[in-house]
Design an enzyme around this catalytic site. Structure first.
Site, PDB file in Angstrom:
ATOM      1  N   GLU A 254     -21.419 -34.835  20.929  1.00  0.00           N
ATOM      2  CA  GLU A 254     -22.037 -34.305  19.722  1.00  0.00           C
ATOM      3  C   GLU A 254     -20.955 -34.276  18.657  1.00  0.00           C
ATOM      4  OE1 GLU A 254     -23.662 -30.093  18.171  1.00  0.00           O
ATOM      5  OE2 GLU A 254     -24.666 -30.825  19.982  1.00  0.00           O
ATOM      6  N   CYS A 288     -21.087 -28.374  12.235  1.00  0.00           N
ATOM      7  CA  CYS A 288     -21.594 -29.744  12.115  1.00  0.00           C
ATOM      8  C   CYS A 288     -23.025 -29.774  11.588  1.00  0.00           C
ATOM      9  CB  CYS A 288     -21.498 -30.463  13.452  1.00  0.00           C
ATOM     10  SG  CYS A 288     -22.267 -29.603  14.824  1.00  0.00           S
TER      11      CYS A 288
END
Length: 476
Positions: A254, A288
């Protein structure tokens, strides 16, 4: 949880603390003070941790699902009982706000409980076969010892989720903790140990940056390690993937995001502006899933801009601080680049928000950056976003998809049919309606596409990442 925040954070191998001669200073950015040190691993300790994990895997893989579930539930209880210690460690090491630290604790507990609840759902199948007198079985088995490399920005929840998902299905874990928050990450390992974790089930190593490449490759190359989970920047992710490819090891990644928010004409503009502002600045933008781009329809653009400016001027406090001077400088450089290229700054700018000793920037919005501006598609990891005005759904979707990243997107509208159409066209792993962009659920699939990574976490999806399927037949 008996923890001495001021002591040297050890490595943790075979349920024992390991102190090394080489240590890492841990600096609190908001005060510029060294608050403690951490033992730094070499390839020797990395090899020891991997071997320990393989030894533990031989027995852990055969434990009952109830044993694994009970362990995770005990860790969840441990987190709840020691929330104040976990919160204090996060604030001390990452200079985050108390609200962000507390959110990490609460989310981690939710993840642990959901992962525990999903353990019994990992089941095989009995497929039909074309061969006479033959019965087929497909078993799901743990892949083996896993290397989990976790970041500092959501220090508790991201590490907890990966570790718990692997352990839940019968894997063991070597946890490479962040050198920026080794105490916080050490408290995770300590929670497992104090909850009855057997020797070698969870080993922790951390190291200084100068040794990171050697230690990481030592771990990935080790025969015991069968999969790598990495959460971090795309730049480092490419390096991890290159090493993993060299040794033919699968990777769950990720990576970063350039998350867009699309505001349609029928949106609740006041709430959309509020959530866009908070999404851009929460944890100083060091998430993020942060709101990095805001795309608004021209019919409501002026009204929305006014509301957004008001919001951004009021969110300096929740923005918190950068984790380090280097992270702050990167975010500042991206804004300065836009300023030097003549881009319009709607609010904020390169000036610092230094009240209370914070290493921080003013919340900032850049309007319609030029094609050469870094902010166009570079993750700022700061409290800023870019704003664009469009005239159609097609233009909004095309602009949102014009990115190397594909982690998370949000649409503000009251029209569900319109939203559902756009959600299918947006090239993102998650698409939400009428929500802050910084949203994930323990029960929902989470992961990226394109430059934001691959594989999925959370719930059963996360458990499936750490199993392999074996086809077995009985003939006769």
């Amino acid at each position: 949880m008996t923890s001495n925040i001021s002591s040297t954070v050890p490595l943790w191998i075979d349920n024992k603390p390991i102190h090394t001669q080489t240590t890492i200073p841990v600096t609190q950015a908001s005060t510029s003070k060294t608050i403690h040190h951490a033992s730094s691993a070499s390839s020797t300790e990395a090899t020891q941790a991997a071997a320990s994990s393989f030894s533990a895997f031989k027995s852990w893989r055969s434990t009952s699902h109830t044993t694994r579930r009970n362990l995770l539930q005990s860790v969840a209880t441990h987190y709840a009982d020691n929330a104040s210690t976990l919160i204090a460690a996060q604030i001390a090491e990452t200079s985050c706000t108390e609200a962000w630290a507390r959110t990490n604790v609460n989310l981690s507990i939710s993840y642990l409980n959901e992962i525990a609840a999903q353990i019994s759902s990992v089941t095989g199948v009995i497929p039909p076969t074309e061969k006479p007198s033959t019965q087929g079985f497909v078993f799901k088995e743990p892949i083996g010892p896993v290397l989990c490399i976790a970041p500092w920005n959501a220090a508790l929840v991201l590490a907890t989720r990966g570790i718990a998902s692997a352990i839940a299905v019968g894997c063991t874990v070597v946890f490479k903790a962040s050198e920026l928050c080794p105490q916080t990450h050490g408290l995770i390992t300590q929670a497992f140990a104090e909850s009855g974790c057997p020797d070698g089930l969870l080993n922790q190593v951390q190291c200084g940056r100068k040794d990171a490449a050697e230690v990481t490759e030592t771990l990935i190359a080790h025969d015991a390690i069968r999969k790598i989970e990495f959460i971090g920047s795309a730049e480092v992710g490419k390096k991890i993937m290159g090493i993993a490819a060299k040794y033919l090891k699968p990777v769950l990644m990720e990576l970063g995001g350039k998350c867009p928010v699309i505001v349609l004409e029928d949106a609740d503009l006041e709430e959309a502006a509020k959530q866009c502002g908070m999404g851009a600045v929460l944890n100083h933008g060091q998430i993020c899933f942060s709101t990095e781009r805001i795309i608004v329809m021209e019919g409501v653009a002026e009204r929305f801009k006014t509301l957004l400016v008001e919001t951004m001027k009021g969110v300096e406090g929740p923005a918190g601080s950068a984790v380090s001077e280097g992270i702050k400088k990167h975010a500042e450089d991206v804004i300065r680049d836009a300023h030097e290229k003549g881009d319009e700054i709607l609010v904020g700018g390169v000036e610092a928000a230094s009240s209370g000793g914070r290493v921080a920037l003013k919340p900032t919005i850049i309007v319609n950056p030029s094609p050469s501006s870094r902010i166009l598609d570079e993750e700022t990891f700061g409290p800023s976003a870019s704003l664009y005005v469009v005239s159609s759904d097609e233009e909004a979707v095309a602009l949102a998809n014009r990115s190397a990243y594909g982690l998370n997107a949000t649409v503000w509208t009251r029209d569900m049919a319109r939203f559902m159409k756009m959600s299918r066209e947006l090239e993102y792993g998650q698409v939400h309606a009428n929500s802050i962009s910084v949203y994930t659920s323990p029960t929902g699939s989470q992961g990226g596409v394109k430059g934001s990574g691959f594989g999925r976490q959370n719930g059963q999806w996360g458990l499936d990442e750490f199993v392999v399927e074996k086809f077995v037949t009985w003939c006769g």
